[in-house]
Design an enzyme around this catalytic site. Structure first.
Site, short mmCIF file in Angstrom:
data_model
loop_
_atom_site.label_atom_id
_atom_site.label_comp_id
_atom_site.label_asym_id
_atom_site.label_seq_id
_atom_site.Cartn_x
_atom_site.Cartn_y
_atom_site.Cartn_z
N CYS A 23 65.70 75.28 13.17
CA CYS A 23 64.95 74.73 12.03
C CYS A 23 63.65 75.51 11.92
CB CYS A 23 64.71 73.23 12.22
SG CYS A 23 63.80 72.83 13.74
N ARG A 71 63.68 76.94 1.70
CA ARG A 71 63.12 77.75 2.79
C ARG A 71 64.18 78.70 3.34
NH1 ARG A 71 59.99 74.37 7.17
NH2 ARG A 71 59.30 76.47 7.74
#
Length: 290
Positions: free
Chosen positions: A245, A187
């Site tokens: 995050c 990611r």
């Protein structure tokens, strides 16, 4: 959201505790309030699992409803209104002067979110059960399906005890210090993005998947190992450090790991879900920070 500076955090020795330590604490003169924060991304909530078996006296906390505000421009899990959070903690029996231990199903992310929020709002004595429910059972800890009705607590939130970043201060920290990206490496690199608008990372951020802070047994790595890992990533006690995050949940787990390592760190609570929602914000891809 207004950024606040990093302030001294809970000492590393008191940020987490083992299942055997918790068994001893519950048998002592000041047993902690227990919060069960089992959660899974995308729901449904895990109240049924809690009701089927939890630590004796533990109160269920719903992350999506009690540890986050409504999703929107501030991200998928923006910080809850402090007063609403305080009311939820009082309903759970949290007292200002009494210890609190939080746990989840084992991954530790949801428990760390509760730990971070309580610490950020001024509760000084909060710890996470290392390894969660699985570690508790492995140590011979009892579970029960008995309902729990705690007496009302008196905790009143006073936000600002831990460092908090917004989008602008996170970008500045990526240039002036070390900003860690706690998501999976793919990611970060922008190879996949299953949830948010676009893949990639904040320019200047360093990939530091939080899953690498625990061993195959689900327990945190020893403090010296964590300290060495973060030092290799440019995060040490003498450097301004921030974490983000996807939506401020696994990032809280990385802040907890940094605390165990003795490295103060601020959390960008809106994280990638907030950052990537604005097409005007820059996005970097690939394995390098820039």
């Amino acid at each position: 959201m207004t950024a606040t500076p990093v302030t001294p955090q809970t000492p590393a020795r008191s940020a987490i505790l083992s299942a055997s330590e918790l068994i001893g604490a519950l048998a002592g003169g000041r047993p902690p309030v227990l919060l069960d924060v089992r959660w899974q991304l995308g729901g449904p909530d895990l109240r049924a699992e809690y009701e089927a078996g939890h630590l004796p006296g533990a109160v269920y906390i719903d992350l999506d409803r009690e540890l986050a505000g409504p999703a929107g421009s501030g991200g998928r899990h923006p910080l809850p209104d402090p007063e609403a959070f305080g009311a939820a903690m009082r309903r759970a029996g949290v007292l200002s002067g009494a210890p609190v231990v939080v746990y989840d199903g084992g991954q530790g992310w949801a428990a760390a979110r509760a730990w971070w929020l309580l610490r950020w709002t001024g509760h000084a004595d909060v710890r996470v059960l290392d390894g969660g429910l699985a570690a508790w059972k492995a140590a011979g800890g009892a579970v029960t399906a008995d309902p729990v009705s705690p007496a009302e607590g008196d905790f009143k939130p006073s936000p600002g005890a831990l460092g908090l970043l917004d989008a602008d201060s996170a970008a500045a920290l990526a240039r002036a210090g070390t900003l860690l990206d706690a998501r999976a490496g793919e990611r970060y690199r922008g190879e996949v993005e299953p949830i948010d608008r676009v893949g990639g990372h904040i320019p200047g951020a360093v990939s530091a998947p939080t899953v690498e802070n625990v061993g195959p047994d689900g327990l945190f790595l020893p403090a010296p190992a964590l300290r060495a890992r973060f030092a290799e990533l440019g995060a040490s006690a003498g450097t301004p450090v921030g974490v983000y995050c996807g939506s401020g949940v696994s990032g809280a787990h990385e802040v907890l790991a940094l605390t165990v390592a003795g490295v103060p760190a601020a959390l960008y609570a809106g994280s990638w879900s907030e950052w990537s929602s604005d097409p005007a914000r820059p996005v970097a891809t690939g394995p390098l920070p820039q």
